[in-house]
Design a protein around this motif. Structure first.
Motif, mmCIF file in Angstrom:
data_model
loop_
_atom_site.group_PDB
_atom_site.id
_atom_site.type_symbol
_atom_site.label_atom_id
_atom_site.label_comp_id
_atom_site.label_asym_id
_atom_site.label_seq_id
_atom_site.Cartn_x
_atom_site.Cartn_y
_atom_site.Cartn_z
ATOM 1 N N LEU A 30 -61.561 -39.354 55.304
ATOM 2 C CA LEU A 30 -60.159 -39.775 55.286
ATOM 3 C C LEU A 30 -59.877 -40.772 56.410
ATOM 4 O O LEU A 30 -59.100 -41.707 56.241
ATOM 5 C CB LEU A 30 -59.240 -38.558 55.396
ATOM 6 N N TYR A 31 -60.531 -40.559 57.567
ATOM 7 C CA TYR A 31 -60.399 -41.560 58.635
ATOM 8 C C TYR A 31 -60.930 -42.903 58.160
ATOM 9 O O TYR A 31 -60.383 -43.957 58.463
ATOM 10 C CB TYR A 31 -61.150 -41.108 59.884
ATOM 11 N N VAL A 47 -60.798 -44.050 55.288
ATOM 12 C CA VAL A 47 -59.776 -44.680 54.459
ATOM 13 C C VAL A 47 -58.865 -45.525 55.334
ATOM 14 O O VAL A 47 -58.539 -46.671 55.017
ATOM 15 C CB VAL A 47 -58.944 -43.616 53.708
ATOM 16 N N VAL A 80 -59.122 -52.841 48.695
ATOM 17 C CA VAL A 80 -58.396 -51.612 48.363
ATOM 18 C C VAL A 80 -58.971 -50.979 47.101
ATOM 19 O O VAL A 80 -59.263 -49.787 47.052
ATOM 20 C CB VAL A 80 -56.892 -51.921 48.184
ATOM 21 N N ILE A 111 -61.417 -48.334 48.847
ATOM 22 C CA ILE A 111 -60.588 -47.125 48.919
ATOM 23 C C ILE A 111 -60.528 -46.449 47.557
ATOM 24 O O ILE A 111 -60.668 -45.232 47.434
ATOM 25 C CB ILE A 111 -59.176 -47.475 49.419
ATOM 26 N N GLY A 112 -60.307 -47.264 46.524
ATOM 27 C CA GLY A 112 -60.092 -46.680 45.201
ATOM 28 C C GLY A 112 -61.342 -46.107 44.569
ATOM 29 O O GLY A 112 -61.257 -45.253 43.702
ATOM 30 N N ILE A 164 -64.669 -44.572 48.535
ATOM 31 C CA ILE A 164 -64.250 -43.396 49.310
ATOM 32 C C ILE A 164 -64.051 -42.201 48.387
ATOM 33 O O ILE A 164 -64.400 -41.069 48.722
ATOM 34 C CB ILE A 164 -62.938 -43.706 50.052
ATOM 35 N N ILE A 165 -63.497 -42.486 47.209
ATOM 36 C CA ILE A 165 -63.275 -41.380 46.288
ATOM 37 C C ILE A 165 -64.596 -40.763 45.866
ATOM 38 O O ILE A 165 -64.737 -39.547 45.778
ATOM 39 C CB ILE A 165 -62.456 -41.866 45.087
ATOM 40 N N SER A 174 -54.679 -46.926 42.208
ATOM 41 C CA SER A 174 -55.844 -46.055 42.377
ATOM 42 C C SER A 174 -55.784 -45.278 43.684
ATOM 43 O O SER A 174 -56.558 -44.361 43.891
ATOM 44 C CB SER A 174 -57.127 -46.874 42.323
ATOM 45 N N LEU A 223 -57.100 -35.873 45.779
ATOM 46 C CA LEU A 223 -58.278 -35.231 46.369
ATOM 47 C C LEU A 223 -57.901 -34.496 47.645
ATOM 48 O O LEU A 223 -58.379 -33.391 47.904
ATOM 49 C CB LEU A 223 -59.349 -36.281 46.667
#
Lengths: 171, 396, 218, 346
Positions: A33-34, A36, A59, A63-64, A67-68, D129, D136
């Motif tokens: 999360l950091y 992100v 992004v 990020i989209g 990271i997910i 997104s 999550l």
């Protein structure tokens, strides 16, 4: 100019703090999360540099998606939830050396490439820099000047994708 | 919260060696092993219709082992019946399968009547048959809607509740109780049908038939519903029978067996013309489909009964204090959920000595550990829904 | 009513349902003197076998008699309810109980019996099989290998009567919490609700509708 | 205008930004309320043969949702003992923020737009997104297995459906020749079908495959039935939302319906011509624009919610195979066809 500078410094400080959070956090999910925050910060920096398209790519992709996938993987495999795993190891010194080395290399590169040339963003809309950040300009250079490297990278990514699938498949 | 317990730690969770990671490359298997997750579905979970608890061990979303835990609603009816008189017991057994309470009473009353050598008059038999079929419709109609809820469609569930209301109104009109009529008496039924009931009954049956058509359109004909239910949770006929799975669940596996037609004669079923529907697939879809046809068949039976309702008294002559002669009798009937039976042992007193209550859902659910293995979590829900059990009918 | 297999053939003529006689005869042929008694109880064959023949009887029923369907397995305790004060005779708080130990239609050697009902989905007949169980060491063979559905029924019987089923894969509690003491369906297990509040008596037994004059009542 | 330009304005950009922010922030709960009332309360209840709330507010219970919102606000803020408190608290905000960011680029008139980005479409899909991160976070921080499963499903689903969503839009972008949403609207307003300019050229006619793809993928992005596995009440109770209550749950609700509002607006803009009526320009268009957009948006939302209340839910693996084996190939074919036609026809 003042506004950009202020924004830059706010972003920079936030990014550095978050980056420290990434490596310092004992919790994998927190670290992700950091990350992100760091990536969002760099997207914002791209906007400051008038590279809007790259910013939104950042992004969407990092990020989209990336990271997910990180979070997805962490939760699927580890899901530590309560107990924080001990992520620490005794390679701090080596890590610091590598980080310093990387910093040196990147700084040298950037200074050599751009020196103290100034970025003029106060110019009219059609100014060269703003144009460079536009999707059209970017597309033109990718699909004309740099089409070969682009295709090569595509093939490389495709190969690694297939490789990953082959490795991960159970049946 | 997430525990990664070794397979052998939970009772009943023994897994055949090698079934976890069927990979030739052992090293890769170790690296990619994601660990299992124990998921507690229930006792408070919308898919379990009450307080069933399913302990499932998951690999991702695939069920490796499932262990139903029951007993959260065990009320000890078999013990309680030993301390009640025969007329009092009907209030208890009303609450076994609370959706089709009237149908629960029938086999027990029938058992007592057999032991006493009493036969209810024909009109009483007709009224009993009517109400049994109505409670069958009320029960199964709810299933027809609720199955939509299990696969994520909210609207059919409301339709199910809406039309079922009319049937419950009928049961209330005849017996005074919507859910627990307690209307059967040894030797007949408590009252005759009220004035105007038959007309209303016909109107309600029309609604039910229309509703069945709606379900056919919205669920049976829906591609997603079929994708979710076809080929999921297949019960082979022999295995289902050996597990004691009964009713529509077994008929959906192709076993042409309906106690209304094939069992020892009870109520007025041998006077009626009806078809026993079966399906060859044995999957969730087949169970839904068979129940849908059965609802229509029940409506047909109700209409036939309304046409040919016998006249006469609704009670036979019975002694004031009911003493049942010594003996043993096994009476089984085809209840909405499957075979319901009572093994009544009498020693000549005013209450039974021992009553074994054989309820349908108990056996229907006992196949779950076998049935759920290898399915995905969403399929667990559709399989649970399509088996259609009532918690009171499992725990008794 | 017959106490041995030899009587099967002779009794066949005067029983109401010929199927019951045929089933009894076939079981008798297969199990020989494993059968102790049999009875036609309202059209259903009730047959009592020796404990050794408990599992073979089920196997034969499933294989030869085509009884592919397991209806239930349960137990029965023939002893009358024990009085709360421990004295002999019926429990005063339970007005429905007999006072002395008698056995049901096929008799019993002792207090405990297990009985199960299997049916044929194709032939539409059914057999109730009973077997005596020793009171001091109640155990009997498991049917799980023959009918997998016996699993839960035997677990229930085990926790309710304390009858052990040999060969059952995991006899653990089904309804009751782990560590529950006693076997609730045994007759000497008190129904606590009745102890706290004794049976109010028979005055509550309401007359059946329409039978007011049946016994010269009101 | 770009973000850059906004930042570079030296007079009043701060106050302009503040006004715009407040406006957009107000649109989110407004959209959630409108959709929630019209479809969730009224349309659904009528499809299910019931009235729904009728009393609060006088007219068909319109005040019910406002009252519900107020009720949520005064509820106790419950946090599971084992929860990761900070992440748990932040998750709903992340989701609402993602919704907020989408609204920035949706035009409601010739000049009624927060930012007419050069890459507006791309931007809108990129920020949409972001909500996955919130999902999550919520699922993981709740410290609940159902929530975790829901979050994992959501992540897998949203990644898979990002692609068809993008591919569906590419056709429109090729046809309009721009990625700016304002440009796409103008292209539809001024376009013509076989020389007939009466209705402009709403891309729903030429890009009907894209439109269908977009609606399906949007439905999945919004986690609405038949793709609502992440929340699936009958399986995972409420998935990642299971531990949330009070105003945090309200945030999820607003985020869900606000995003539905945003996606409906996006679909209306991309395929139905957005705020534009052919031939209407200038101040009239400025005035009518929001109303026209709203009407078109509600039509799209009606479709979305109709499906939502009618269809059963797919299974997770069926959803994935639908995305990868059906939608993405169709999307790619659509792009190729559009490209060829664009070059051939001009």
């Amino acid at each position: 100019m003042i506004a950009q500078n202020v924004v830059f410094w706010i972003l920079a400080v936030a990014m550095v703090l978050a980056a420290i959070g990434v490596v310092r956090s004992n919790n994998l999910v927190h670290a992700a999360l950091y990350l992100v925050v760091v990536l969002a910060g760099s997207a914002a920096q791209f906007i400051l540099l008038a590279a809007e398209f790259v910013a939104w790519v950042q992004v969407l992709i990092y990020i989209g998606a990336v990271i997910i996938l990180f979070l997805f993987g962490i939760m699927l495999t580890r899901a530590p939830m309560r107990e924080d795993l001990s992520l620490d190891n005794d390679q701090r010194l080596a890590g610091a050396v590598v980080a310093l080395f990387l910093l040196g290399v990147l700084s040298t590169l950037l200074i050599q490439a751009f020196g103290d040339s100034k970025i003029d963003i106060t110019g009219p809309q059609g100014s060269e820099l703003v144009n460079n950040g536009r999707a059209g300009t970017l597309a033109e250079s990718i699909f004309s000047t740099y089409v070969l490297p682009f295709e090569l990278v595509s093939i490389l990514l495709l190969a690694s994708l297939i490789g990953a699938v082959v490795l991960a498949r159970r049946d | 919260m997430t525990t990664t317990q070794p397979p052998s730690q939970l009772p009943g969770f023994e897994v055949e060696p090698g079934s976890l990671n069927p990979l030739a490359d052992a090293r890769l298997a170790v690296e990619l092993d994601t660990g299992d997750m124990i998921l507690n579905m229930g006792p408070q979970h919308p898919a379990t219709h009450g307080t069933l608890r399913l302990v499932v061990r998951l690999d991702g979303e695939r069920v490796i082992a499932a262990d139903p835990v029951i007993g959260y609603m065990h009320r000890g009816y078999e013990k309680l019946t030993e301390f009640r008189t025969y007329p009092q017991i009907t209030t208890l057994i009303n609450r076994i399968d609370w959706l089709s309470s009237f149908a629960n009473e029938v086999p027990f009353i029938h058992a007592a009547e057999q032991l006493m050598g009493i036969e209810a008059p024909q009109r009483a038999q007709h009224i009993r048959t009517l109400l049994t079929e109505l409670s069958r419709i009320a029960t199964i109609y709810l299933f027809l809607g609720e199955m939509g809820l299990q696969v994520g469609a909210l609207t059919p569930a409301f339709w199910g509740f809406r039309d079922r209301e009319h049937v419950l109104n009928l049961i209330e009109g005849a017996t005074g109780g919507r859910f627990h009529p307690n209307f059967n008496r040894i030797g007949g039924v408590k009252d005759d049908l009220p004035w105007g009931w038959i007309v209303e009954c016909r109107a309600a049956m029309k609604r039910i038939l229309d509703g069945c058509d709606d379900f056919e359109d919205v669920l049976v004909g829906n591609e997603i519903f079929q994708a979710r239910t076809r080929g999921v949770g297949i019960i082979p006929a022999e295995l289902g029978a050996a597990y004691g799975v009964s009713g529509a669940n077994l008929r959906a596996s192709g076993v042409d067996w309906d106690l209304r037609r094939d069992g020892k004669p009870y109520l007025s079923y041998n006077e009626l013309d009806f078809k026993v529907w079966t399906h060859q697939d044995g999957d969730s879809f087949a169970r839904y489909w068979v129940r849908l046809q059965e609802t229509r068949e029940s409506v047909r039976m109700v209409l036939q009964l309304l046409d040919g309702l016998a006249s006469g008294p609704v009670m036979a002559k019975v002694p004031r204090i009911i003493k049942v002669p010594a003996g043993e009798v096994w009476v089984e009937t085809e209840n909405p959920l499957g075979q319901m039976g009572y093994y009544v042992v009498s020693k000549g007193a005013i209450g039974p000595f021992r009553v074994k209550i054989r309820s349908a859902s108990f056996s229907n659910v006992s196949i779950l550990p076998w049935l759920l293995r290898g399915l995905y979590v969403p399929d667990v829900v559709t399989v649970l829904g399509s088996l259609y059990f009532i918690l009171g009918d499992i725990d008794r | 009513m017959s106490d041995d297999v030899v009587a099967v053939e002779t009794a066949e003529a005067d029983i109401p349902d010929p199927v019951v006689g045929v089933l009894a005869a076939r079981l008798g042929e297969a199990l020989g003197d494993g059968i102790l008694a049999w009875e036609d109880s309202f059209g259903t064959l009730v047959i009592r076998v020796k404990p050794d023949s408990w599992a073979p009887a089920a196997e034969f029923a499933k294989g030869e008699l085509e009884c592919d369907y397991l209806s239930f397995i349960s137990g029965i305790d023939w002893q009358p309810v024990t009085r709360p004060d421990g004295q002999e005779g019926s429990d005063l708080s339970a007005p429905v109980q007999p006072t002395e130990m008698t056995f049901g239609v096929t008799g019993s050697a002792g207090r405990f019996q297990v009985f199960g009902h299997v049916q044929s989905t194709s032939r539409h007949w059914g057999v109730t099989i009973k077997s005596d169980v020793d009171e001091t060491d109640p155990r009997i063979a498991s049917w799980v290998a023959i009918y997998p559905g016996a699993d839960w029924h035997e677990r229930e019987c085990w926790e309710m009567y304390g009858i052990v089923f040999d060969g059952h894969p995991s006899l653990r509690n089904l309804y009751l919490p782990g560590g529950f003491e006693g076997h609730p369906l045994r007759k000497d297990f008190p129904l606590l609700a009745r102890e706290v509040k004794p049976w109010p008596g028979l005055v509550d037994v309401e007359p059946m509708p329409g039978v007011v004059d049946a016994e010269g009542g009101e | 205008m770009s973000v850059l330009a906004t930042l570079a304005l030296d007079i009043g950009w701060g106050s302009t930004l503040a006004i715009k922010t407040i406006l957009v922030l107000a649109i989110i709960p407004f959209g959630a309320l409108v959709l929630g009332y019209t479809f969730l309360l009224k349309m659904m209840s009528h499809m299910q043969s019931r009235l729904g709330p009728m009393d609060p507010g006088g007219f068909h219970g319109w005040f019910q949702l406002v009252g519900d919102g107020l009720k949520f606000l005064q509820k106790e803020d419950i946090m599971p003992a084992e929860a990761d408190r900070r992440v748990f608290a932040m998750a709903p905000a992340v989701i609402v923020m993602s919704t907020f960011l989408i609204f920035l680029v949706i035009p409601a008139g010739p000049r009624t737009i927060v930012e007419d980005l050069d890459v507006g479409v791309f931007y809108a899909l990129a920020v949409s997104s972001l909500s996955v991160i919130g999902v999550l976070m919520a699922g993981w921080a709740s410290s609940n297995k159902f929530a975790l499963l829901g979050a994992l499903r959501a992540a897998g689903q949203l990644i898979a459906y990002e692609l068809p969503l993008l591919l569906a839009v590419v056709g429109v972008v090729i046809q309009a020749g721009t990625m700016s949403l304002q440009g796409i609207v103008t292209a539809q307003q001024d376009g013509s079908i076989f020389g007939i300019t009466a209705i402009g050229n709403p891309f729903i006619f030429t890009q009907f495959i894209g439109f269908a793809l977009f609606l399906v993928a949007a439905q999945a992005e919004l986690t609405q039935p038949p793709f609502d596995m992440p929340v699936a009440e009958s399986e995972l109770i409420s998935g990642y939302m299971v531990e949330y209550s009070g105003f945090r749950f309200l945030f999820f609700f607003i985020g869900e319906f606000g995003t539905a509002f945003a996606f409906a607006a996006l679909a209306a803009t991309l395929f139905l011509g957005g705020w534009a009526i052919p031939g209407v320009h200038g101040a009239t268009a400025e005035l009518l624009g929001p109303i026209v957009l709203f009407v078109k948006l509600m039509a799209i939302a009606f479709l979305m919610f109709w499906v939502r209340f009618t269809y059963p839910r797919l299974r997770e693996d069926q959803l994935q195979s639908l995305a990868w084996k059906v939608l993405i190939p169709i999307g790619l074919i659509n792009i190729v066809a559009t490209g060829i036609l664009k070059v051939a026809v001009g």
